[in-house]
Design a protein around this motif. Structure first.
Motif, PDB file in Angstrom:
ATOM      1  N   THR A 225      -8.096 -20.907 -20.692  1.00 16.18           N
ATOM      2  CA  THR A 225      -7.178 -20.261 -19.213  1.00 16.18           C
ATOM      3  C   THR A 225      -5.537 -20.163 -20.447  1.00 16.18           C
ATOM      4  O   THR A 225      -4.876 -20.027 -20.735  1.00 16.18           O
ATOM      5  CB  THR A 225      -6.809 -20.463 -17.943  1.00 16.18           C
ATOM      6  OG1 THR A 225      -8.755 -19.425 -17.765  1.00 16.18           O
ATOM      7  CG2 THR A 225      -5.479 -19.026 -17.559  1.00 16.18           C
ATOM      8  N   GLY A 226      -6.142 -22.028 -20.573  1.00 17.29           N
ATOM      9  CA  GLY A 226      -4.434 -22.537 -20.894  1.00 17.29           C
ATOM     10  C   GLY A 226      -3.965 -22.841 -22.449  1.00 17.29           C
ATOM     11  O   GLY A 226      -3.014 -21.964 -23.104  1.00 17.29           O
ATOM     12  N   LEU A 227      -5.372 -22.393 -23.024  1.00 18.78           N
ATOM     13  CA  LEU A 227      -5.218 -21.815 -24.484  1.00 18.78           C
ATOM     14  C   LEU A 227      -5.262 -20.674 -25.124  1.00 18.78           C
ATOM     15  O   LEU A 227      -4.260 -20.668 -25.549  1.00 18.78           O
ATOM     16  CB  LEU A 227      -7.048 -22.355 -25.187  1.00 18.78           C
ATOM     17  CG  LEU A 227      -6.863 -21.824 -26.883  1.00 18.78           C
ATOM     18  CD1 LEU A 227      -8.086 -22.893 -27.019  1.00 18.78           C
ATOM     19  CD2 LEU A 227      -7.355 -20.268 -26.957  1.00 18.78           C
ATOM     20  N   CYS A 228      -5.486 -19.771 -24.070  1.00 23.16           N
ATOM     21  CA  CYS A 228      -4.865 -18.348 -24.073  1.00 23.16           C
ATOM     22  C   CYS A 228      -3.523 -17.900 -24.293  1.00 23.16           C
ATOM     23  O   CYS A 228      -2.631 -17.259 -25.148  1.00 23.16           O
ATOM     24  CB  CYS A 228      -6.397 -17.345 -24.052  1.00 23.16           C
ATOM     25  SG  CYS A 228      -7.844 -17.265 -24.252  1.00 23.16           S
ATOM     26  N   PHE A 229      -3.548 -18.480 -22.705  1.00 20.41           N
ATOM     27  CA  PHE A 229      -1.503 -18.312 -22.018  1.00 20.41           C
ATOM     28  C   PHE A 229      -0.548 -18.818 -23.121  1.00 20.41           C
ATOM     29  O   PHE A 229       0.387 -18.590 -23.680  1.00 20.41           O
ATOM     30  CB  PHE A 229      -1.302 -18.653 -21.706  1.00 20.41           C
ATOM     31  CG  PHE A 229      -2.195 -18.174 -20.066  1.00 20.41           C
ATOM     32  CD1 PHE A 229      -2.876 -16.289 -20.555  1.00 20.41           C
ATOM     33  CD2 PHE A 229      -2.254 -18.279 -18.473  1.00 20.41           C
ATOM     34  CE1 PHE A 229      -3.090 -15.872 -19.067  1.00 20.41           C
ATOM     35  CE2 PHE A 229      -2.742 -17.394 -18.131  1.00 20.41           C
ATOM     36  CZ  PHE A 229      -3.068 -15.815 -17.676  1.00 20.41           C
TER      37      PHE A 229
END
Length: 394
Positions: A225-229
């Protein structure tokens, strides 16, 4: 030092928040100096505007490496000492850029990236020790306003300084400011770094931050999730000013104010969202922010030379709320999932994936600009990244 001889954590928490927030804000400011005045700096160096994408990729690639080595450094030297080293490295990177030589741009990016990477693992190790569980999301979100504060300062301050003193003198002056800040926080080092060195050892190795991710499950979903955001967040901060100047015909100073608008909104957003996430399932909050990011990307497609200034500021505000509002929640969740004594390592693992997104997003956006697709394809790609976590957040 025994546990009984240590000061009450409640008395140290305000100082810990202040030191970590202030140091990280200055490092963030350093990372955004080039994106804010790139329209001045890159032509002077003989480089195209798309070079910002590779600059950001190099910066956050170095950040990913430095975040992996942070846990043993925190254990050996203490989180405040690590913050002092961050400020020294970031200041050195600005001095390299201030030389005006194209060959110094990559080393400058790497130096600032090496400073950027340790911020969250080091601060999380300190704040997780001092913050009560009922306030965790709020404390981490308060500390994370360092990012928009540093960014807002860059958006307003750097163009003014560059206009008044020239960009090279301004960048060099900011580099010296960071060096002074490293000395100032020495006053809190002994109290906040109490016990540093006791946990050092070979087991805190490079692979420690990746252990939880390799096992899959919730930590891996959180990191993804952190990667995408991060793809959305760091592309916005890296390219907003350049796109407004090159595509919409704005001045650097006016475009910097738009960036500041988004980042000021994100300060309120981080504080409010931290409070919400202490009461609502954090995964639901993160999913809602993903939808808001995608909406901001779609709204950005309509921006052009004739777009009213109010509309531009509103789009920037939505980006600020969503694309910068998730970090504190994500880091608080990483700390919550971490085994006892492994907060820095768990945070480093999550941050490694976040920095992966910080490299990937700007590189893809820069490639879209260089390939003639303009901001349209870049925004569509970012919108896809924003929506992807809805497939696994639960």
């Amino acid at each position: 030092m025994t546990q009984h001889s240590r000061p009450d954590p409640a008395t140290l928490l305000p100082a810990a928040v202040g030191v970590t927030l202030g140091a990280q804000a200055l490092v963030v400011l350093a990372s955004l100096v080039l994106p804010v005045i790139g329209a001045l700096v890159l032509p002077a160096m003989g480089l195209p505007q798309s070079a910002l994408g590779w600059y950001a990729a190099a910066l956050f690639g170095a950040g990913a490496i430095s975040t992996l080595v942070t846990p043993p450094l925190v254990a050996r030297f203490g989180p405040v000492r690590v913050h002092q080293a961050m400020l020294a490295f970031a200041g050195s990177g600005l001095l390299a850029i201030a030389s005006g030589q194209a060959a110094a741009l990559l080393p400058g990016a790497v130096m600032i990236g090496l400073a950027y990477g340790p911020a969250n693992p080091a601060s999380s190790a300190l704040l997780a020790r001092l913050a009560p569980a009922r306030l965790r999301n709020r404390v981490f979100s308060i500390k994370q306003v360092a990012v928009p504060i540093g960014g807002a300062a860059a958006g307003v301050l750097v163009p003014v300084l560059a206009a008044a003193f020239g960009w090279q003198a301004s960048v060099a002056g900011l580099g010296l400011l960071l060096a002074v800040a490293a000395l100032v926080i020495q006053a809190w080092r002994r109290r906040l770094d109490a016990g540093a060195g006791a946990a050092s050892g070979p087991r805190l190795a490079l692979w420690a931050p990746l252990t939880a991710l390799a096992e899959g499950g919730a930590p891996l979903r959180l990191g993804a999730t952190g990667l995408c955001f991060a793809c959305v967040q760091f592309s916005f901060s890296a390219f907003l000013v350049t796109v407004l100047v090159g595509v919409a015909g704005w001045t650097i100073a006016a475009a910097g104010v738009v960036l500041t608008t988004g980042l000021l909104v994100s300060i309120a957003a981080r504080l409010a969202l931290g409070w919400v996430a202490d009461r609502v399932a954090p995964a639901r909050v993160l999913a809602g922010l993903g939808v808001a990011m995608a909406a901001a990307c779609l709204s950005g497609l309509a921006l052009g030379p004739g777009t009213p200034a109010l509309a531009v500021h509103m789009v920037a505000g939505v980006f600020g709320f969503a694309a910068f509002g998730w970090n504190g929640i994500c880091l608080a969740e990483a700390a919550r999932m971490a085994p006892a004594g492994q907060v820095a390592a768990a945070t480093s693992g999550t941050m490694t994936m976040i920095y992966g997104g910080a490299c990937l997003g700007p590189a893809l956006f820069g490639a879209a600009l260089a390939g003639g697709g303009g901001a349209t394809w870049g925004l569509l790609i970012l919108g896809g990244f924003a929506l992807a976590p809805l497939a696994w957040l639960r």
